[in-house]
Design a protein around this motif. Structure first.
Motif, PDB file in Angstrom:
ATOM      1  N   LEU A   1      68.078   3.338  -4.726  1.00  0.00           N
ATOM      2  CA  LEU A   1      67.653   1.986  -5.064  1.00  0.00           C
ATOM      3  C   LEU A   1      67.050   1.262  -3.871  1.00  0.00           C
ATOM      4  CD1 LEU A   1      70.636   0.846  -7.302  1.00  0.00           C
ATOM      5  CD2 LEU A   1      68.283   1.222  -8.015  1.00  0.00           C
TER       6      LEU A   1
ATOM      7  N   PHE B   1      77.729  -4.820  -9.314  1.00  0.00           N
ATOM      8  CA  PHE B   1      77.308  -5.541  -8.120  1.00  0.00           C
ATOM      9  C   PHE B   1      78.258  -6.677  -7.784  1.00  0.00           C
ATOM     10  CE2 PHE B   1      73.652  -3.428  -9.768  1.00  0.00           C
ATOM     11  CZ  PHE B   1      73.013  -2.958  -8.641  1.00  0.00           C
TER      12      PHE B   1
ATOM     13  N   ARG C   1      73.566   2.395  -2.319  1.00  0.00           N
ATOM     14  CA  ARG C   1      72.216   2.250  -2.853  1.00  0.00           C
ATOM     15  C   ARG C   1      71.381   3.487  -2.600  1.00  0.00           C
ATOM     16  NH1 ARG C   1      70.906  -4.068  -3.251  1.00  0.00           N
ATOM     17  NH2 ARG C   1      73.012  -4.577  -3.865  1.00  0.00           N
TER      18      ARG C   1
ATOM     19  N   THR D   1      73.530 -13.338 -10.117  1.00  0.00           N
ATOM     20  CA  THR D   1      72.164 -12.967  -9.765  1.00  0.00           C
ATOM     21  C   THR D   1      71.843 -11.537 -10.182  1.00  0.00           C
ATOM     22  OG1 THR D   1      72.894 -12.315  -7.581  1.00  0.00           O
ATOM     23  CG2 THR D   1      72.058 -14.538  -7.807  1.00  0.00           C
ATOM     24  N   ALA D   2      72.870 -10.761 -10.520  1.00  0.00           N
ATOM     25  CA  ALA D   2      72.615  -9.360 -10.856  1.00  0.00           C
ATOM     26  C   ALA D   2      72.277  -9.173 -12.333  1.00  0.00           C
ATOM     27  CB  ALA D   2      73.812  -8.493 -10.487  1.00  0.00           C
ATOM     28  N   LEU D   3      72.449 -10.225 -13.137  1.00  0.00           N
ATOM     29  CA  LEU D   3      72.047 -10.132 -14.534  1.00  0.00           C
ATOM     30  C   LEU D   3      70.753 -10.923 -14.728  1.00  0.00           C
ATOM     31  CD1 LEU D   3      75.576 -10.652 -16.116  1.00  0.00           C
ATOM     32  CD2 LEU D   3      74.196  -8.585 -16.287  1.00  0.00           C
TER      33      LEU D   3
ATOM     34  N   MET E   1      76.434   1.260 -11.458  1.00  0.00           N
ATOM     35  CA  MET E   1      76.831   0.399 -10.338  1.00  0.00           C
ATOM     36  C   MET E   1      77.211  -0.994 -10.827  1.00  0.00           C
ATOM     37  SD  MET E   1      75.738   0.306  -6.617  1.00  0.00           S
ATOM     38  CE  MET E   1      74.069   0.060  -6.183  1.00  0.00           C
TER      39      MET E   1
ATOM     40  N   ARG F   1      70.479   7.363 -13.335  1.00  0.00           N
ATOM     41  CA  ARG F   1      70.890   5.972 -13.146  1.00  0.00           C
ATOM     42  C   ARG F   1      71.363   5.390 -14.471  1.00  0.00           C
ATOM     43  NH1 ARG F   1      65.418   3.778 -10.340  1.00  0.00           N
ATOM     44  NH2 ARG F   1      65.791   4.382  -8.182  1.00  0.00           N
ATOM     45  N   GLY F   2      72.553   4.876 -14.489  1.00  0.00           N
ATOM     46  CA  GLY F   2      73.076   4.260 -15.706  1.00  0.00           C
ATOM     47  C   GLY F   2      73.691   5.269 -16.653  1.00  0.00           C
TER      48      GLY F   2
ATOM     49  N   THR G   1      70.421  -1.009 -22.253  1.00  0.00           N
ATOM     50  CA  THR G   1      70.913   0.134 -21.476  1.00  0.00           C
ATOM     51  C   THR G   1      71.336   1.283 -22.393  1.00  0.00           C
ATOM     52  OG1 THR G   1      71.850  -1.564 -20.041  1.00  0.00           O
ATOM     53  CG2 THR G   1      72.409   0.707 -19.538  1.00  0.00           C
TER      54      THR G   1
ATOM     55  N   MET H   1      71.915   6.001  -5.255  1.00  0.00           N
ATOM     56  CA  MET H   1      71.200   5.797  -6.519  1.00  0.00           C
ATOM     57  C   MET H   1      69.702   5.661  -6.286  1.00  0.00           C
ATOM     58  SD  MET H   1      73.571   3.344  -8.834  1.00  0.00           S
ATOM     59  CE  MET H   1      72.860   3.647 -10.445  1.00  0.00           C
TER      60      MET H   1
ATOM     61  N   MET I   1      78.445  -3.314 -19.054  1.00  0.00           N
ATOM     62  CA  MET I   1      77.119  -2.712 -18.987  1.00  0.00           C
ATOM     63  C   MET I   1      77.169  -1.416 -18.186  1.00  0.00           C
ATOM     64  SD  MET I   1      73.651  -4.733 -18.214  1.00  0.00           S
ATOM     65  CE  MET I   1      73.412  -4.624 -16.467  1.00  0.00           C
TER      66      MET I   1
ATOM     67  N   MET J   1      79.202  -7.400 -16.780  1.00  0.00           N
ATOM     68  CA  MET J   1      78.544  -6.453 -15.870  1.00  0.00           C
ATOM     69  C   MET J   1      79.257  -5.092 -15.915  1.00  0.00           C
ATOM     70  SD  MET J   1      76.279  -6.816 -13.141  1.00  0.00           S
ATOM     71  CE  MET J   1      75.497  -5.226 -13.080  1.00  0.00           C
TER      72      MET J   1
ATOM     73  N   GLN K   1      65.789   8.395 -13.647  1.00  0.00           N
ATOM     74  CA  GLN K   1      66.105   7.348 -14.626  1.00  0.00           C
ATOM     75  C   GLN K   1      67.262   7.751 -15.523  1.00  0.00           C
ATOM     76  OE1 GLN K   1      62.469   6.398 -16.662  1.00  0.00           O
ATOM     77  NE2 GLN K   1      61.544   5.608 -14.792  1.00  0.00           N
TER      78      GLN K   1
END
Lengths: 318, 334
Positions: B64, B103, B59, B108-110, B101, B95-96, B123, B62, B174, B171, B92
């Protein structure tokens, strides 16, 4: 979606029936004889018996309830003891007037409350949050009749910017939302009325936003490179169902009319009508008004349910 | 440096990373001087138990972690960029785009109130622009890539409507949507059923090879690490205690902690034999002991372990251990 609507309607039916039972029993729950109000002082026992028979009070109570309910679903709640007009006319007229206030006050409260709450929720513990929370607490706790009176003194008496009371020179029946002159009469009651919902909606939005910002998926949103604005858009959509529930309740409460505010501004709405009916022991009006208001409440909840499940599909399964 | 690092340019170079969480009550020393390198196309597994600082390292890389109470020191260079000093715009974009990343818990991560398709499209458009239609076509392509059955229909599903395995595939889709050079996988199979775990692991390994991504794979599962890793770094109390090629670490662990990890894993041992657990529990990260953090649990501790943090030694080429005992044995052998 249709299945969902039908299912929710089926849930609502027993609630409505229960409420009707309570409304009906008002006649017996209230102290004194329900006929006392309509009978002249020098009535003879024979006449009492006759009137009892006339009104159906000699029948068994379940039969009375069935008859009353049958007439009620046809919109017949009898005559108002006070005005001698059909109850349904008085009740619908006053509900309409209150709806006018509510349909301005609730959207305004929602927009202001949601915005303030979102700002506060994004900066928990910071000065912006404290300012908004303070404002929200003030909105909830300042007595709104007092605020109404102060506004009348300031804007009507001292400044003469706005009319103090009533629904316009042509009376409540001729009121039109397309007339600017008439709309001026709405400003102060709507503002006063929206203070409490603004506070309540702001506080629940703040709580929802702060809670959702701590959830895992927010980290994913940042990890995929979204801007902070886009992240907040996601958070706000997630917070919306909770806030809509609160807003629906507020709409229901406000439709019951604020007796105090409608009295301060002499606005002939449902609060005004209820206050009058209670003072006059006008039981037919009370029955009709309470039953219709509860139906409005049930309908509001239904609409909120549907909106919620449109936003968050997880609710559909519940 | 110590000859352990290959002379090629690194995709990721973490130098002396320190992460502390500062609250009014206490300071948590989550990461205490981590050095890590990942080459393009290489899979590094970070192995360690809960609270060893593996997720925090990912984390931090990134950025985060919550800004207010996190203190990050050291240097993170990713594809030539100094990550810790990037401005908001570049961060920004990174990231992505450059790094993404996966998870542990896809439920819960979506975001629950958007369809998985919408979340991928968002994204793609964030990093590559383009129309909604193009982004959707890309999302569909990704769903086919991660082998989601009936991909067209699944794009319009909400996360709760998918099974755990499909959610994790979504995930992954994505995370791969903008072809990152570095993929961070934070225990991506831990929350899944055993059979699904293996499918997802095989999928990840295949995609990693096809796309040639550098990957950091965080896990506490030795089996998973041996399946996917080129190199393993073992983390304990915020430090890397041993690092080396996967075969070296698995067959010839040097650090007593790594040896303990191997011993405490269920292989094909005799059923009657007890599994050897490492005695004691990990140290309190608010009050780290002086010297080697593993010393209180270590059967092989020396006097020096109490005083100083061991410096890295290299019992074999590219095989690093931070342990005075290993250093002493090497001295005897020489």
């Amino acid at each position: 979606m249709l299945v969902l609507i039908l299912r929710r309607l089926a849930y609502a039916a027993p609630i409505a029936l229960g409420v009707s039972l309570v409304c009906f029993s008002l006649v017996y729950l209230a102290p004194g004889d329900p006929l006392q109000a309509v009978m002249p002082a020098d009535v003879t026992p024979d006449m009492v018996e006759m009137i009892r028979h006339e009104y159906g009070f000699d029948k068994p109570i379940p039969v009375q309830y069935a008859l009353w309910l049958w007439r009620a679903v046809q919109g017949d709640f009898g005559l108002s003891i006070g005005s001698r007009r059909p109850v349904i006319v008085d009740v619908l007229g006053s509900l309409q007037n209150t709806l006018l206030l509510t349909s301005f006050a609730v959207p305004i409260a929602f927009v202001i409350g949601y915005t303030l709450g979102a700002i506060a929720g994004c900066f928990p513990g910071r000065w912006l949050d404290r300012t908004v929370t303070g404002f929200a607490v003030m909105g909830v706790s300042v007595p709104n009749y007092w605020l109404g009176i102060v506004m009348v003194i300031a804007f009507a008496v001292e400044l003469s910017w706005l009319p103090a009371t009533g629904m316009g020179p042509r009376g409540s029946d001729a009121f039109s939302i397309f007339s600017l002159g008439d709309l001026r009469y709405l400003v102060m009651p709507v503002f006063t009325l929206s203070m409490v919902p603004v506070g309540i909606i702001a506080r629940s939005t703040r709580a929802a936003v702060a809670e959702i910002r701590g959830q895992d998926f927010v980290i994913t949103l940042r990890a995929k490179g979204l801007s902070e604005t886009a992240v907040i858009r996601h958070v706000l959509k997630n917070a919306l169902p909770q806030v809509l529930a609160v807003m629906g309740l507020q709409f229901g409460y406000l439709m019951g009319g604020s007796i105090l505010i409608e009295t301060v501004f002499t606005w002939p709405g449902s609060g005004f009508l209820l206050a009058k009916a209670i003072i006059n022991r006008d039981i037919p009006v009370l029955q009709g008004a309470i039953l219709l208001l509860s139906l409005v409440f049930v309908a509001t909840n239904l609409v909120v349910d549907l909106l919620q499940s449109a936003i968050d599909p997880r609710i559909r399964r519940a | 440096m110590d000859g352990s690092i290959m002379p090629t340019r690194m995709l990721l170079d973490i130098e002396d990373l320190t992460v502390r969480f500062v609250t009014r009550e206490a300071t948590v020393h989550a990461v205490n001087g981590v050095n890590l390198q990942v080459q393009a196309g290489e899979v590094l597994c970070i192995l360690g138990e809960s609270g060893s600082g593996k997720s925090v390292t990912l984390r931090a890389l990134m950025r985060l972690l919550p800004a207010g109470r996190t203190r990050i020191e050291g240097r993170i260079t990713l594809d030539g960029q100094d990550v810790l000093s990037l401005d908001r715009k570049r961060l920004q974009a990174m990231r992505g785009g450059l790094v993404s990343m996966i998870f542990q818990e896809p439920m819960t991560a979506l975001d629950p109130v958007y369809t998985v398709g919408a979340q991928i499209i968002e994204t793609v458009r964030q990093h590559r622009g383009g129309s909604q239609r193009d982004a959707r076509a890309r999302a569909l392509e990704l769903f086919e890539l991660v082998k989601i059955p009936s991909p067209e229909r699944r794009l319009d599903a909400y996360p709760h409507e998918l099974s755990g395995g499909l959610r994790q595939r979504a995930m992954i889709a994505m995370a791969l949507s903008c072809a990152p050079k570095l993929l961070l996988a934070d225990e991506p199979t831990t929350a899944l059923d055993a059979t699904v775990q293996i499918q997802v692991l095989i999928l990840l390994r295949r995609l990693q090879r096809e796309m040639g991504m550098g990957t950091i794979f965080v896990t506490h599962d030795l089996g998973v690490a041996s399946e996917i890793a080129d190199r393993i770094a073992v983390m304990y109390a915020g430090r890397i205690v041993e690092e080396g090629p996967v075969a070296d670490i698995l067959n010839n662990p040097k650090h007593p902690y790594t040896q303990g990890l191997m011993a405490s894993t269920v292989h094909a041992q005799d059923r009657q034999a007890d599994i050897a657990a490492i005695p004691g529990s990990p140290p309190d990260l608010r009050r780290l002991p002086a010297g080697c953090s593993f010393r209180p649990r270590c059967a092989a501790a020396l006097a020096a372990c109490r005083e100083r943090v061991p410096t890295p030694v290299f019992p074999a080429a590219n095989h690093m251990a931070r342990c005075f005992r290993v250093a002493a044995e090497m001295g005897e052998g020489a």
